[in-house]
Write an enzyme that holds these catalytic residues in place. Structure first.
Site, PDB file in Angstrom:
ATOM      1  N   SER A 266      -1.270  11.144   5.580  1.00  0.00           N
ATOM      2  CA  SER A 266      -0.074  12.135   5.317  1.00  0.00           C
ATOM      3  C   SER A 266      -0.001  13.390   6.560  1.00  0.00           C
ATOM      4  O   SER A 266      -0.645  13.683   5.768  1.00  0.00           O
ATOM      5  CB  SER A 266       0.915  11.788   3.925  1.00  0.00           C
ATOM      6  OG  SER A 266       2.275  12.712   3.916  1.00  0.00           O
TER       7      SER A 266
ATOM      8  N   TYR B  69       2.212  13.627  -5.090  1.00  0.00           N
ATOM      9  CA  TYR B  69       1.705  12.987  -3.241  1.00  0.00           C
ATOM     10  C   TYR B  69       0.728  13.686  -2.985  1.00  0.00           C
ATOM     11  O   TYR B  69       0.054  13.094  -2.070  1.00  0.00           O
ATOM     12  CB  TYR B  69       2.908  13.110  -3.244  1.00  0.00           C
ATOM     13  CG  TYR B  69       3.009  11.719  -1.900  1.00  0.00           C
ATOM     14  CD1 TYR B  69       2.769  10.538  -2.206  1.00  0.00           C
ATOM     15  CD2 TYR B  69       2.917  12.402  -0.307  1.00  0.00           C
ATOM     16  CE1 TYR B  69       3.150   9.683   0.004  1.00  0.00           C
ATOM     17  CE2 TYR B  69       3.271  11.616   0.667  1.00  0.00           C
ATOM     18  CZ  TYR B  69       3.375  10.394   0.792  1.00  0.00           C
ATOM     19  OH  TYR B  69       3.612   9.853   1.549  1.00  0.00           O
TER      20      TYR B  69
HETATM   21  N1  LIG Z   1       7.317   6.835   4.974  1.00  0.00           N
HETATM   22  C1  LIG Z   1       7.012   7.605   5.159  1.00  0.00           C
HETATM   23  O1  LIG Z   1       7.528   8.519   4.946  1.00  0.00           O
HETATM   24  C2  LIG Z   1       5.151   8.163   5.085  1.00  0.00           C
HETATM   25  C3  LIG Z   1       5.233   9.373   5.550  1.00  0.00           C
HETATM   26  C4  LIG Z   1       3.560   9.376   5.354  1.00  0.00           C
HETATM   27  C5  LIG Z   1       3.355   8.486   4.886  1.00  0.00           C
HETATM   28  N2  LIG Z   1       3.331   7.074   4.394  1.00  0.00           N
HETATM   29  C6  LIG Z   1       2.484   6.393   4.283  1.00  0.00           C
HETATM   30  O2  LIG Z   1       2.683   5.042   4.581  1.00  0.00           O
HETATM   31  C7  LIG Z   1       2.279   4.438   3.846  1.00  0.00           C
HETATM   32  C8  LIG Z   1       3.922   2.818   2.725  1.00  0.00           C
HETATM   33  O3  LIG Z   1       4.470   3.596   3.065  1.00  0.00           O
HETATM   34  P1  LIG Z   1       5.704   2.870   4.233  1.00  0.00           P
HETATM   35  O4  LIG Z   1       6.519   4.043   4.083  1.00  0.00           O
HETATM   36  O5  LIG Z   1       5.635   1.937   4.434  1.00  0.00           O
HETATM   37  O6  LIG Z   1       6.269   2.620   2.556  1.00  0.00           O
HETATM   38  P2  LIG Z   1       6.773   0.868   1.610  1.00  0.00           P
HETATM   39  O7  LIG Z   1       7.825   0.491   2.528  1.00  0.00           O
HETATM   40  O8  LIG Z   1       7.566   1.064   0.455  1.00  0.00           O
HETATM   41  O9  LIG Z   1       5.888   0.492   1.638  1.00  0.00           O
HETATM   42  C9  LIG Z   1       4.571   1.019   0.766  1.00  0.00           C
HETATM   43  C10 LIG Z   1       4.245  -0.561   0.394  1.00  0.00           C
HETATM   44  O10 LIG Z   1       2.521  -0.526  -0.391  1.00  0.00           O
HETATM   45  C11 LIG Z   1       2.566  -1.573  -1.341  1.00  0.00           C
HETATM   46  N3  LIG Z   1       2.240  -0.902  -2.220  1.00  0.00           N
HETATM   47  C12 LIG Z   1       2.682   0.061  -3.104  1.00  0.00           C
HETATM   48  N4  LIG Z   1       2.598  -0.357  -4.680  1.00  0.00           N
HETATM   49  C13 LIG Z   1       1.253  -1.166  -5.178  1.00  0.00           C
HETATM   50  C14 LIG Z   1       0.352  -1.233  -5.453  1.00  0.00           C
HETATM   51  N5  LIG Z   1       0.224  -0.766  -6.663  1.00  0.00           N
HETATM   52  N6  LIG Z   1      -0.527  -2.472  -4.938  1.00  0.00           N
HETATM   53  C15 LIG Z   1      -0.651  -3.184  -4.304  1.00  0.00           C
HETATM   54  N7  LIG Z   1       0.821  -2.635  -3.382  1.00  0.00           N
HETATM   55  C16 LIG Z   1       0.846  -1.747  -3.289  1.00  0.00           C
HETATM   56  C17 LIG Z   1       4.501  -2.041  -1.311  1.00  0.00           C
HETATM   57  O11 LIG Z   1       4.172  -3.802  -1.545  1.00  0.00           O
HETATM   58  P3  LIG Z   1       3.929  -3.581  -2.694  1.00  0.00           P
HETATM   59  O12 LIG Z   1       5.385  -3.506  -3.409  1.00  0.00           O
HETATM   60  O13 LIG Z   1       4.920  -5.302  -2.578  1.00  0.00           O
HETATM   61  O14 LIG Z   1       3.423  -3.975  -3.946  1.00  0.00           O
HETATM   62  C18 LIG Z   1       4.488  -2.023  -0.081  1.00  0.00           C
HETATM   63  O15 LIG Z   1       3.791  -2.921   1.126  1.00  0.00           O
HETATM   64  C19 LIG Z   1       2.040   4.406   2.048  1.00  0.00           C
HETATM   65  O16 LIG Z   1       0.446   4.623   1.570  1.00  0.00           O
HETATM   66  C20 LIG Z   1       2.829   6.213   2.488  1.00  0.00           C
HETATM   67  O17 LIG Z   1       2.017   6.847   1.480  1.00  0.00           O
HETATM   68  C21 LIG Z   1       4.566   6.450   4.494  1.00  0.00           C
END
Ligand SMILES: NC(=O)c1ccc[n+]([C@@H]2O[C@H](COP(=O)([O-])OP(=O)(O)OC[C@H]3O[C@@H](n4cnc5c(N)ncnc54)[C@H](OP(=O)(O)O)[C@@H]3O)[C@@H](O)[C@H]2O)c1
Length: 271
Positions: free
Chosen positions: A144, A157
């Site tokens: 991130s 975070y």
């Molecule tokens: N959105 C942003 O602004 C942003 C910015 C920078 C980085 N990121 C990074 O991008 C990645 C994905 O985030 P996103 O924005 O796509 O959010 P999201 O839509 O909430 O997706 C998160 C994913 O992680 C999985 N997850 C969460 N806890 C878990 C666990 N304990 N075991 C296995 N899977 C788990 C969830 O699946 P289940 O709930 O089905 O387990 C879901 O598929 C993250 O690492 C996040 O930090 C996001």
């Protein structure tokens, strides 16, 4: 360096049930990858698998909580049983939560570290034995902007993502010459369910920020680049990521000033 095709490569994506993980799974399916989809919500993983298959790809669904090492190792075993190899492992599963440090409970802080950081540690441990045997492989961490510029109201975070970044860079150096590459993608703010449903304490996120966010497809494109272009290391995503990286390095006092304003706004409850 010559571009490498993704076609036929076995790629594990954690957090494939939603957001960035789903987008990268579909982008990789379009290029002919064989996908191992891991997360906790099986119905959503199966929905991703159906979309992968609709695009002519192959998918294996493996339920997994990334905070449980045996389950993460189970994902690697399932991939090898099905396809005999692991060509890439994308550590994408993660949670986002915002709270002033003094309001954050120990349980919340630990949970964020366990999912975001230990999930990547278990992922790398699970992927490496197969990659070592093959003498090839790519590990991609979805880090991130917070890995590079610690965010106010997001200490847990930021700590987790700084840890992910350090893990990836350390691993890349250890693995030099092994045929295994490590890349990291650093998105800024991405328009996903995870972004808008994240836990916040002391303020609410407005939907009005949506036009300023990056698309999950942009994250997906960066992941594809990590797999296809052997020279790739770390990708601060988009103009926002590059600008934040430069500001963080060249004008840290300005970042402190802005961060302080944000934190005071949250303390006063006016944000
Ligand atoms: N959105 C942003 O602004 C942003 C910015 C920078 C980085 N990121 C990074 O991008 C990645 C994905 O985030 P996103 O924005 O796509 O959010 P999201 O839509 O909430 O997706 C998160 C994913 O992680 C999985 N997850 C969460 N806890 C878990 C666990 N304990 N075991 C296995 N899977 C788990 C969830 O699946 P289940 O709930 O089905 O387990 C879901 O598929 C993250 O690492 C996040 O930090 C996001």
């Amino acid at each position: 360096m010559a571009q490498e095709s993704v076609r036929g490569r076995v790629v594990v994506v954690t957090g494939a049930s939603s957001g960035n993980g789903k987008a990268m799974s579909l982008a990789l399916a379009d290029r002919g990858a064989r996908l191992v989809l891991a997360a906790r919500r099986v119905e959503l993983l199966e929905a991703t698998a159906r979309e992968v298959e609709d695009r002519g790809g192959e998918a294996l669904v493996v339920p997994c909580d990334v905070t449980v090492r045996e389950q993460v190792e189970g994902v690697a075993r399932a991939a090898e049983e099905r396809w005999g190899r692991i060509d890439a492992w994308i550590n994408n599963a993660g949670v986002i939560a915002w709270s002033l440090f003094e309001d954050t409970t120990e349980e919340e802080f630990r949970r964020i570290l366990e999912v975001n950081l230990m999930g990547c540690v278990y992922g790398a441990w699970a992927a490496l034995p197969a990659m070592r045997r093959q003498g090839s492989g790519v590990i991609v961490n979805i880090a991130s902007l917070a890995s590079l510029v610690a965010l106010p109201v997001g200490s847990a975070y930021s700590v987790s993502k700084a840890g992910v970044f350090a893990l990836g860079d350390s691993l890349r150096r250890e693995l030099k010459g092994s045929g295994i590459r490590v890349c990291q993608v650093m998105p800024v703010g991405v328009n996903t369910a995870g972004f808008f449903h994240q836990r916040t304490r002391g303020f609410r996120l407005s939907k009005r920020v949506a036009p300023f966010l990056q698309d999950p497809e942009t994250v997906a494109k960066a992941v594809v680049r990590c797999l296809e272009k052997p020279g790739t290391r770390n990708i601060p995503l988009g103009i926002q990521g590059k600008a934040a990286f430069v500001f963080g390095a060249l004008a840290p006092r300005l970042v402190d000033l802005f961060g302080g304003l944000v934190a005071r706004g949250v303390q006063k409850g006016d944000a």
